[in-house]
Design an enzyme around this catalytic site. Structure first.
Site, PDB file in Angstrom:
ATOM      1  N   ILE A 112      -4.410  37.511  -5.752  1.00 49.88           N
ATOM      2  CA  ILE A 112      -4.864  38.697  -6.483  1.00 49.88           C
ATOM      3  C   ILE A 112      -5.906  39.387  -5.610  1.00 49.88           C
ATOM      4  O   ILE A 112      -6.894  38.788  -5.230  1.00 49.88           O
ATOM      5  CB  ILE A 112      -5.482  38.313  -7.844  1.00 49.88           C
ATOM      6  CG1 ILE A 112      -4.371  37.829  -8.789  1.00 49.88           C
ATOM      7  CG2 ILE A 112      -6.244  39.468  -8.459  1.00 49.88           C
ATOM      8  CD1 ILE A 112      -4.874  37.309 -10.103  1.00 49.88           C
ATOM      9  N   VAL A 113      -5.610  40.634  -5.207  1.00 48.14           N
ATOM     10  CA  VAL A 113      -4.537  41.488  -5.684  1.00 48.14           C
ATOM     11  C   VAL A 113      -3.343  41.438  -4.725  1.00 48.14           C
ATOM     12  O   VAL A 113      -3.509  41.150  -3.547  1.00 48.14           O
ATOM     13  CB  VAL A 113      -4.997  42.955  -5.849  1.00 48.14           C
ATOM     14  CG1 VAL A 113      -5.971  43.086  -7.009  1.00 48.14           C
ATOM     15  CG2 VAL A 113      -5.659  43.489  -4.570  1.00 48.14           C
ATOM     16  N   VAL A 116      -3.309  43.215  -1.235  1.00 46.46           N
ATOM     17  CA  VAL A 116      -4.335  42.842  -0.251  1.00 46.46           C
ATOM     18  C   VAL A 116      -4.371  41.326  -0.091  1.00 46.46           C
ATOM     19  O   VAL A 116      -3.995  40.783   0.943  1.00 46.46           O
ATOM     20  CB  VAL A 116      -5.727  43.377  -0.667  1.00 46.46           C
ATOM     21  CG1 VAL A 116      -6.806  42.910   0.322  1.00 46.46           C
ATOM     22  CG2 VAL A 116      -5.717  44.900  -0.746  1.00 46.46           C
ATOM     23  N   CYS A 117      -4.810  40.633  -1.132  1.00 52.25           N
ATOM     24  CA  CYS A 117      -5.045  39.191  -1.050  1.00 52.25           C
ATOM     25  C   CYS A 117      -3.782  38.390  -0.772  1.00 52.25           C
ATOM     26  O   CYS A 117      -3.840  37.344  -0.127  1.00 52.25           O
ATOM     27  CB  CYS A 117      -5.692  38.701  -2.338  1.00 52.25           C
ATOM     28  SG  CYS A 117      -7.144  39.644  -2.824  1.00 52.25           S
ATOM     29  N   LEU A 118      -2.651  38.881  -1.257  1.00 55.64           N
ATOM     30  CA  LEU A 118      -1.366  38.231  -0.983  1.00 55.64           C
ATOM     31  C   LEU A 118      -0.697  38.816   0.246  1.00 55.64           C
ATOM     32  O   LEU A 118      -0.283  38.092   1.153  1.00 55.64           O
ATOM     33  CB  LEU A 118      -0.443  38.350  -2.194  1.00 55.64           C
ATOM     34  CG  LEU A 118       1.013  37.917  -1.992  1.00 55.64           C
ATOM     35  CD1 LEU A 118       1.096  36.443  -1.611  1.00 55.64           C
ATOM     36  CD2 LEU A 118       1.841  38.200  -3.245  1.00 55.64           C
TER      37      LEU A 118
END
Length: 206
Positions: A112-113, A116-118
């Site tokens: 998440i999110v 970006v994070c994934l």
């Protein structure tokens, strides 16, 4: 067998849970928050059930991003890699080394999110030869358009976009496997498959 054609097993994959932090959850508007939480719990339980190693990381948890959601730590434990500033988790030496230490080239990844994070670490890991499964229904973002754009970009980069239930089924492989019944229970607990699973249990108890 080429690692990109080889299917997921309990012995060849690692689960990476990235930035599922309480402060960031308010950004997740592309799916129902209760459903997303169930998906996150189901994915975490899948890994615990089969003994798959997991790596959890958080971005500046002491700030407004907040701590990792308890639904994850209650299942996978609280051994968390806290990043001081790297937005892309793959640029964190501690996170990357934790993945490398497992010796596994397949990464089941959620974050998440999503955009970006994934997406960032998924693309970065693929560029270094890893086979990444991006679990988009155990991830969340601002809206469906952002999620769709993220899926397109990850796919273009060679990331395998997946859902948590399909990952579980691929890891299970056969209902007669060592973890078949337990994984069926995980699926039944966190999806409407519970009715099928309950029917199966009743039929086999007679």
């Amino acid at each position: 067998m080429n690692k990109f054609a080889e299917t997921l097993t309990p012995d060849n994959a690692v689960l990476a849970m990235i930035d599922h932090q309480t402060g960031l959850l308010v950004s997740c508007r592309d799916q129902d928050p209760h459903l997303m939480t169930a998906n996150i719990k189901g994915l975490s339980m899948m890994a615990k059930t089969v003994g798959m190693p997991s790596v959890i990381t958080a971005s500046m948890p002491e700030g407004p991003n907040g701590p990792i959601m308890p639904e994850i730590t209650d299942i996978l434990g609280d051994n968390i890699i806290n990043r001081a500033g790297e937005i892309n988790a793959w640029k964190s030496p501690e996170f990357r080394h934790a993945i490398e230490a497992t010796g596994r080239k397949k990464i089941i990844m959620a974050g998440i999110v999503t955009d970006v994070c994934l997406m960032f670490p998924a693309i970065s890991a693929v560029a270094e030869g890893y086979d990444v499964y991006a679990v988009v229904d155990a991830s969340g973002t601002w809206n469906s358009a952002v999620a769709e754009a993220s899926i397109h970009r990850m796919t273009q980069a060679g990331v395998k976009v997946a859902t948590w239930a399909s990952v579980l089924a691929e890891v299970m492989d056969d209902w007669r496997s060592e973890h078949g019944l337990a994984l069926g229970g995980v699926l039944g607990e966190h999806t409407s498959y519970r009715w099928v699973y309950n029917s199966f249990l009743q039929a086999n108890s007679q």
